[in-house]
Each structure stands twice: as structure tokens, then as C-alpha cells.
Design a protein around this motif. Structure first.
Motif, short mmCIF file in Angstrom:
data_model
loop_
_atom_site.label_atom_id
_atom_site.label_comp_id
_atom_site.label_asym_id
_atom_site.label_seq_id
_atom_site.Cartn_x
_atom_site.Cartn_y
_atom_site.Cartn_z
N GLY A 193 -2.49 0.66 11.25
CA GLY A 193 -2.67 1.14 9.87
C GLY A 193 -1.85 0.38 8.85
O GLY A 193 -2.03 0.60 7.64
N ASP A 194 -0.96 -0.48 9.30
CA ASP A 194 -0.18 -1.30 8.36
C ASP A 194 -1.00 -2.50 7.86
O ASP A 194 -0.56 -3.19 6.94
N THR A 195 -2.13 -2.74 8.48
CA THR A 195 -2.98 -3.85 8.04
C THR A 195 -3.40 -3.62 6.58
O THR A 195 -4.01 -2.59 6.26
N ALA A 196 -3.05 -4.56 5.73
CA ALA A 196 -3.30 -4.41 4.29
C ALA A 196 -2.79 -5.64 3.56
O ALA A 196 -2.14 -6.51 4.15
N MET A 197 -3.07 -5.68 2.26
CA MET A 197 -2.46 -6.67 1.37
C MET A 197 -1.16 -6.06 0.86
O MET A 197 -1.14 -4.88 0.48
N TYR A 198 -0.09 -6.83 0.89
CA TYR A 198 1.21 -6.35 0.41
C TYR A 198 1.61 -7.15 -0.82
O TYR A 198 1.61 -8.38 -0.81
N TYR A 215 4.33 -2.84 -2.74
CA TYR A 215 3.14 -2.01 -2.72
C TYR A 215 2.23 -2.50 -1.61
O TYR A 215 2.15 -3.70 -1.33
N LYS A 216 1.49 -1.56 -1.04
CA LYS A 216 0.50 -1.86 0.00
C LYS A 216 -0.88 -1.56 -0.57
O LYS A 216 -1.08 -0.52 -1.19
N GLN A 217 -1.83 -2.49 -0.36
CA GLN A 217 -3.20 -2.27 -0.83
C GLN A 217 -4.18 -2.50 0.32
O GLN A 217 -4.53 -3.61 0.63
N PRO A 218 -4.64 -1.41 0.95
CA PRO A 218 -5.63 -1.54 2.01
C PRO A 218 -6.99 -1.84 1.41
O PRO A 218 -7.15 -1.87 0.18
N PRO A 219 -8.01 -2.05 2.23
CA PRO A 219 -9.35 -2.35 1.71
C PRO A 219 -9.90 -1.28 0.77
O PRO A 219 -10.78 -1.56 -0.03
#
Lengths: 114, 114
Positions: free
Chosen positions: B85-90, B37-41
Motif C-alpha cells: 500500500g505504500d506504492t504511490a507518488m511521493y 505527501y503521498k499521492q496514490p493513483p
């Protein structure tokens, strides 16, 4: 169709107060989950509903936490006598059921207890 | 009980390059699913990719692919042609087919630099 929605987006409350957090799952999804995510950590399971009944509530931290899903759709997470340690993001997810194990998440409610 | 471990709290990659995020898990179950899962800000938890444990073939979704090593209990995520846009918590997550709750790792913060 619409995704999982959660209200409110943010909630600030004083220590000792009662709060309700609402989750509206994807239409037709029979399974609904609540998770709690503390800052810098992964989500932790709280409770799971299959239809109207709580199939697994073993993740609820204590009896101040309670959740309902009276008509098998919308769910409300209720927290009594809030404590500062309850501050977190509360995430709701839904799943279509059957052989699908994918859970789809809402945007969460950030609860801050002052 | 299942556990999921992500040993990389933070990673960074240059735009257009490839990066691999690591995940290991521990379970006595034989039938299960693994997810990234990806969780952006924005806090929205977005499903990136899933892998059924009974399938030997590694899952692929466009620029995202996994390296699933069942015997080693390893499940890494490869992101090709990284985008800002891939910048996020994974988060890596596990669910058993005999249960329902997701068990998450601690997360890896990925930053894609221009």
C-alpha cells in the motif's frame, strides 16, 4: 468530520468553453488553496484565500482564470475560453489557519479540454 | 523564491524492506516547514509527515521517518517495513512561515514489489 471535497471528479469540455470547478473545504478551515497538477509533475500554486478574500492570486496563469469564495467556505475556480493547455488535475486544499501550516487536499478534478 | 528538488523520478523496493527517498531545497528563509505527501493513483494527496525547521529532532510517524539536515538543506524520507500500500507518488513540499503556498518537488514514483 468530512475531508475536502471537489466536484466534478472529471470534466471534459471543448476548447473555448467556460468551466467551473467547485471545492468544499474542511469545516472551520479559514484558508483555502487551489493548485494545478500537470501529468507527471508536482502541483503548482494558483491562488490562496483567507476567509472570503484572495490573499495571493499570483499563481493564476492569465486573466482567463478566476476564483471566488463568497461566504468564506465553498470556493469555485472559473476558467473562461478554455484551451487544450488547461488540461490538468486541479487540486483544492484547506488549512485551519493560525500556526498550523498543514494543508489537506481534496481528490482533485481532472479537466480535459478537447 | 524557494525551490524543491527530488532527483529520483522512480524507485522500487521489496516488501518488508527499507527505502529512502531524497529531497533537497533552496531557500533564504530561516523559519519554514517541510512535508512529505503521498499521492496514490486515486489522486488524493495524503500528508505523510511534517518537520518544523526550528526543531533539530527528526520527525517520526510509525514506519515513516525523516532525516532533516538544515545546513545541507536536505530532507529525506525513510520508509521502514515497506508495504504494498505504500506504492504511490511521493512529493516533498516546502512552506515558509512568512508565506502560505506550498512549493512541491517533481515527485518520486515508489513501487513496492511483493
Amino acid at each position: 468530520g468530512a475531508g475536502v471535497s471537489q466536484t466534478p471528479s472529471n470534466k471534459v469540455t471543448e476548447k473555448g468553453k467556460y468551466v467551473e470547478l467547485r471545492c468544499d473545504p474542511i469545516s472551520g478551515h479559514t484558508a483555502l488553496y487551489w493548485y494545478r497538477q500537470s501529468l507527471g509533475q508536482g502541483p503548482e500554486f494558483l491562488i490562496y484565500f483567507q476567509g472570503t478574500g484572495a490573499a495571493d492570486d499570483s499563481g493564476l496563469p492569465n486573466d482567463r482564470f478566476f476564483a471566488v469564495r463568497p461566504e468564506g467556505s465553498v470556493s469555485t475556480l472559473k476558467i473562461q475560453r478554455t484551451e487544450r493547455g488547461d488540461s490538468a488535475v486541479y487540486l483544492c486544499a484547506s488549512r485551519s489557519g493560525g500556526s498550523s501550516y498543514e494543508q489537506y487536499f481534496g481528490p482533485g478534478t481532472r479537466l480535459t479540454v478537447t | 523564491a524557494q525551490t524543491v528538488t527530488q532527483s529520483q523520478p522512480e524507485m522500487s523496493v521489496q516488501e518488508a524492506e527499507t527505502v529512502t527517498l531524497s529531497c533537497t531545497y533552496d531557500t533564504s528563509e530561516n523559519n519554514y516547514y517541510l512535508f512529505w505527501y503521498k499521492q496514490p493513483p486515486s489522486r488524493q494527496m495524503i500528508l505523510v509527515i511534517r518537520q518544523e525547521a526550528y526543531k533539530q529532532q527528526n520527525a517520526t510517524e510509525n514506519r515513516f521517518s525523516v532525516n532533516f539536515q538544515k545546513a545541507a538543506k536536505s530532507f529525506s524520507l525513510k520508509i521502514s517495513d515497506s508495504q504494498l500500500g505504500d506504492t504511490a507518488m511521493y512529493f516533498c513540499a516546502f512552506v515558509s512561515t512568512s508565506g502560505s503556498r506550498l512549493t512541491f518537488g517533481e515527485g518520486t514514483q515508489l513501487t513496492v514489489n511483493p
